[in-house]
Scaffold this motif. Structure first.
Motif, PDB file in Angstrom:
ATOM      1  N   GLY A 162     -14.871 -26.328 -30.680  1.00  7.07           N
ATOM      2  CA  GLY A 162     -14.759 -24.913 -30.347  1.00  7.07           C
ATOM      3  C   GLY A 162     -15.002 -24.578 -28.887  1.00  7.07           C
ATOM      4  O   GLY A 162     -14.783 -23.442 -28.467  1.00  7.07           O
ATOM      5  N   ARG A 163     -15.458 -25.551 -28.104  1.00  6.19           N
ATOM      6  CA  ARG A 163     -15.669 -25.288 -26.673  1.00  6.19           C
ATOM      7  C   ARG A 163     -14.329 -25.089 -25.988  1.00  6.19           C
ATOM      8  O   ARG A 163     -13.357 -25.754 -26.298  1.00  6.19           O
ATOM      9  CB  ARG A 163     -16.373 -26.466 -25.992  1.00  6.19           C
ATOM     10  CG  ARG A 163     -17.804 -26.630 -26.355  1.00  6.19           C
ATOM     11  CD  ARG A 163     -18.433 -27.807 -25.630  1.00  6.19           C
ATOM     12  NE  ARG A 163     -17.649 -29.010 -25.893  1.00  6.19           N
ATOM     13  CZ  ARG A 163     -17.486 -29.999 -25.022  1.00  6.19           C
ATOM     14  NH1 ARG A 163     -18.054 -29.955 -23.836  1.00  6.19           N
ATOM     15  NH2 ARG A 163     -16.769 -31.054 -25.335  1.00  6.19           N
ATOM     16  N   HIS A 164     -14.296 -24.177 -25.028  1.00  5.83           N
ATOM     17  CA  HIS A 164     -13.118 -23.957 -24.202  1.00  5.83           C
ATOM     18  C   HIS A 164     -13.347 -24.717 -22.898  1.00  5.83           C
ATOM     19  O   HIS A 164     -14.311 -24.464 -22.176  1.00  5.83           O
ATOM     20  CB  HIS A 164     -12.883 -22.475 -23.947  1.00  5.83           C
ATOM     21  CG  HIS A 164     -12.772 -21.694 -25.213  1.00  5.83           C
ATOM     22  ND1 HIS A 164     -11.778 -21.919 -26.140  1.00  5.83           N
ATOM     23  CD2 HIS A 164     -13.552 -20.719 -25.720  1.00  5.83           C
ATOM     24  CE1 HIS A 164     -11.942 -21.099 -27.161  1.00  5.83           C
ATOM     25  NE2 HIS A 164     -13.014 -20.366 -26.931  1.00  5.83           N
ATOM     26  N   ILE A 165     -12.464 -25.671 -22.640  1.00  7.11           N
ATOM     27  CA  ILE A 165     -12.570 -26.524 -21.461  1.00  7.11           C
ATOM     28  C   ILE A 165     -11.667 -25.937 -20.381  1.00  7.11           C
ATOM     29  O   ILE A 165     -10.464 -25.795 -20.573  1.00  7.11           O
ATOM     30  CB  ILE A 165     -12.120 -27.972 -21.762  1.00  7.11           C
ATOM     31  CG1 ILE A 165     -12.793 -28.522 -23.019  1.00  7.11           C
ATOM     32  CG2 ILE A 165     -12.316 -28.852 -20.540  1.00  7.11           C
ATOM     33  CD1 ILE A 165     -14.257 -28.786 -22.894  1.00  7.11           C
ATOM     34  N   TRP A 166     -12.257 -25.599 -19.244  1.00  3.10           N
ATOM     35  CA  TRP A 166     -11.546 -24.991 -18.127  1.00  3.10           C
ATOM     36  C   TRP A 166     -11.389 -26.000 -17.001  1.00  3.10           C
ATOM     37  O   TRP A 166     -12.324 -26.722 -16.671  1.00  3.10           O
ATOM     38  CB  TRP A 166     -12.328 -23.796 -17.586  1.00  3.10           C
ATOM     39  CG  TRP A 166     -12.392 -22.646 -18.513  1.00  3.10           C
ATOM     40  CD1 TRP A 166     -13.295 -22.445 -19.520  1.00  3.10           C
ATOM     41  CD2 TRP A 166     -11.518 -21.520 -18.542  1.00  3.10           C
ATOM     42  NE1 TRP A 166     -13.032 -21.265 -20.151  1.00  3.10           N
ATOM     43  CE2 TRP A 166     -11.946 -20.674 -19.578  1.00  3.10           C
ATOM     44  CE3 TRP A 166     -10.414 -21.147 -17.777  1.00  3.10           C
ATOM     45  CZ2 TRP A 166     -11.310 -19.477 -19.876  1.00  3.10           C
ATOM     46  CZ3 TRP A 166      -9.778 -19.963 -18.071  1.00  3.10           C
ATOM     47  CH2 TRP A 166     -10.226 -19.130 -19.109  1.00  3.10           C
ATOM     48  N   THR A 167     -10.206 -26.026 -16.402  1.00  4.57           N
ATOM     49  CA  THR A 167      -9.958 -26.824 -15.208  1.00  4.57           C
ATOM     50  C   THR A 167      -9.326 -25.933 -14.149  1.00  4.57           C
ATOM     51  O   THR A 167      -8.357 -25.225 -14.441  1.00  4.57           O
ATOM     52  CB  THR A 167      -9.012 -28.006 -15.498  1.00  4.57           C
ATOM     53  OG1 THR A 167      -9.564 -28.807 -16.540  1.00  4.57           O
ATOM     54  CG2 THR A 167      -8.802 -28.865 -14.254  1.00  4.57           C
ATOM     55  N   LEU A 168      -9.879 -25.965 -12.952  1.00  2.00           N
ATOM     56  CA  LEU A 168      -9.294 -25.296 -11.792  1.00  2.00           C
ATOM     57  C   LEU A 168      -8.979 -26.377 -10.773  1.00  2.00           C
ATOM     58  O   LEU A 168      -9.868 -27.139 -10.389  1.00  2.00           O
ATOM     59  CB  LEU A 168     -10.267 -24.287 -11.174  1.00  2.00           C
ATOM     60  CG  LEU A 168     -10.422 -22.928 -11.859  1.00  2.00           C
ATOM     61  CD1 LEU A 168     -10.932 -23.044 -13.278  1.00  2.00           C
ATOM     62  CD2 LEU A 168     -11.320 -22.031 -11.037  1.00  2.00           C
ATOM     63  N   VAL A 169      -7.710 -26.482 -10.398  1.00  2.00           N
ATOM     64  CA  VAL A 169      -7.287 -27.462  -9.395  1.00  2.00           C
ATOM     65  C   VAL A 169      -6.863 -26.678  -8.157  1.00  2.00           C
ATOM     66  O   VAL A 169      -5.994 -25.802  -8.238  1.00  2.00           O
ATOM     67  CB  VAL A 169      -6.133 -28.353  -9.899  1.00  2.00           C
ATOM     68  CG1 VAL A 169      -5.736 -29.366  -8.826  1.00  2.00           C
ATOM     69  CG2 VAL A 169      -6.523 -29.065 -11.195  1.00  2.00           C
ATOM     70  N   PHE A 170      -7.481 -26.993  -7.042  1.00  2.83           N
ATOM     71  CA  PHE A 170      -7.216 -26.336  -5.771  1.00  2.83           C
ATOM     72  C   PHE A 170      -6.480 -27.299  -4.863  1.00  2.83           C
ATOM     73  O   PHE A 170      -6.722 -28.502  -4.909  1.00  2.83           O
ATOM     74  CB  PHE A 170      -8.538 -25.944  -5.088  1.00  2.83           C
ATOM     75  CG  PHE A 170      -9.367 -24.990  -5.869  1.00  2.83           C
ATOM     76  CD1 PHE A 170      -9.316 -23.635  -5.620  1.00  2.83           C
ATOM     77  CD2 PHE A 170     -10.232 -25.452  -6.857  1.00  2.83           C
ATOM     78  CE1 PHE A 170     -10.099 -22.741  -6.344  1.00  2.83           C
ATOM     79  CE2 PHE A 170     -11.024 -24.571  -7.580  1.00  2.83           C
ATOM     80  CZ  PHE A 170     -10.955 -23.209  -7.330  1.00  2.83           C
ATOM     81  N   ALA A 171      -5.600 -26.772  -4.003  1.00  2.00           N
ATOM     82  CA  ALA A 171      -4.911 -27.657  -3.066  1.00  2.00           C
ATOM     83  C   ALA A 171      -4.503 -26.905  -1.802  1.00  2.00           C
ATOM     84  O   ALA A 171      -4.288 -25.700  -1.808  1.00  2.00           O
ATOM     85  CB  ALA A 171      -3.672 -28.277  -3.704  1.00  2.00           C
ATOM     86  N   ARG A 172      -4.421 -27.684  -0.757  1.00  4.95           N
ATOM     87  CA  ARG A 172      -3.708 -27.295   0.464  1.00  4.95           C
ATOM     88  C   ARG A 172      -2.367 -27.988   0.304  1.00  4.95           C
ATOM     89  O   ARG A 172      -2.297 -29.221   0.310  1.00  4.95           O
ATOM     90  CB  ARG A 172      -4.425 -27.765   1.719  1.00  4.95           C
ATOM     91  CG  ARG A 172      -3.584 -27.767   3.007  1.00  4.95           C
ATOM     92  CD  ARG A 172      -3.058 -26.435   3.451  1.00  4.95           C
ATOM     93  NE  ARG A 172      -4.115 -25.505   3.794  1.00  4.95           N
ATOM     94  CZ  ARG A 172      -3.900 -24.216   4.071  1.00  4.95           C
ATOM     95  NH1 ARG A 172      -2.675 -23.728   4.054  1.00  4.95           N
ATOM     96  NH2 ARG A 172      -4.899 -23.423   4.335  1.00  4.95           N
TER      97      ARG A 172
END
Length: 172
Positions: free
Chosen positions: A155-165
């Motif tokens: 039930g956990r919500h797994i978040w990923t944020l990928v940042f880039a130049r």
């Protein structure tokens, strides 16, 4: 559950998402999460950047596919790490493997048990409260972001944020 059954369950889950392990197929947001939840993270990210007198960053479809894949992979295979099993590859390796043209990149991963807009707001607050995650969110190098969320079996919500130049010439 045996290892064989676990692997079969993962393969079936990825197939249901239209993916094979390591594929670049588009992945939608987690059940119960409209793309609006991911977009809300971008709005909150840019609000935090504005307060810090930093330029806004834009959502990038390539980074979004990778962020969604990362979250789905962690949810399906039951791990939570910047190192991608079994070999310990990273999101940077994945960016290169997918021929994404980048000059600098960063990744934040997190989880919560909230839903919808509350989950989006909570994950941004969590990241901003952590000095290491905050430094990535407010990185001066970035001009693009991808946000992805997936729901694990527990039930956990797994978040990923990928940042880039990103490269000025686009993708190679």
């Amino acid at each position: 559950m045996s290892r064989t059954r676990r692997v079969l369950a993962i393969v079936l889950f990825l197939a249901a998402l239209g993916m094979t392990p390591g594929s670049a197929a588009a992945v939608g947001p987690a059940p119960g999460f409209a793309p609006a939840s991911e977009r809300q993270v971008l709005v909150l990210e840019n609000r935090a950047r504005a307060v810090a007198d930093l330029p806004a960053i834009h959502s990038d479809p390539g980074l979004t596919r990778i962020a969604r894949w990362r979250s789905a992979d962690m949810a399906a295979r039951g791990y939570f790490s910047h190192a991608i099993p079994p070999g310990g590859a990273t999101v940077f390796d994945e960016l290169t493997r997918r021929h994404y043209c980048w000059r600098a990149a960063g990744e934040n991963i997190g989880w919560n048990n909230m839903s919808g807009a509350a989950a989006s707001s909570a994950i941004v607050r969590q990241f901003l409260a952590s000095p290491r995650h905050r430094a990535i969110m407010l990185g001066r190098a970035w001009n693009a972001i991808g946000v992805g969320v997936a729901t694990a079996a527990d039930g956990r919500h797994i978040w990923t944020l990928v940042f880039a130049r990103t490269c000025t010439s686009g993708r190679s």
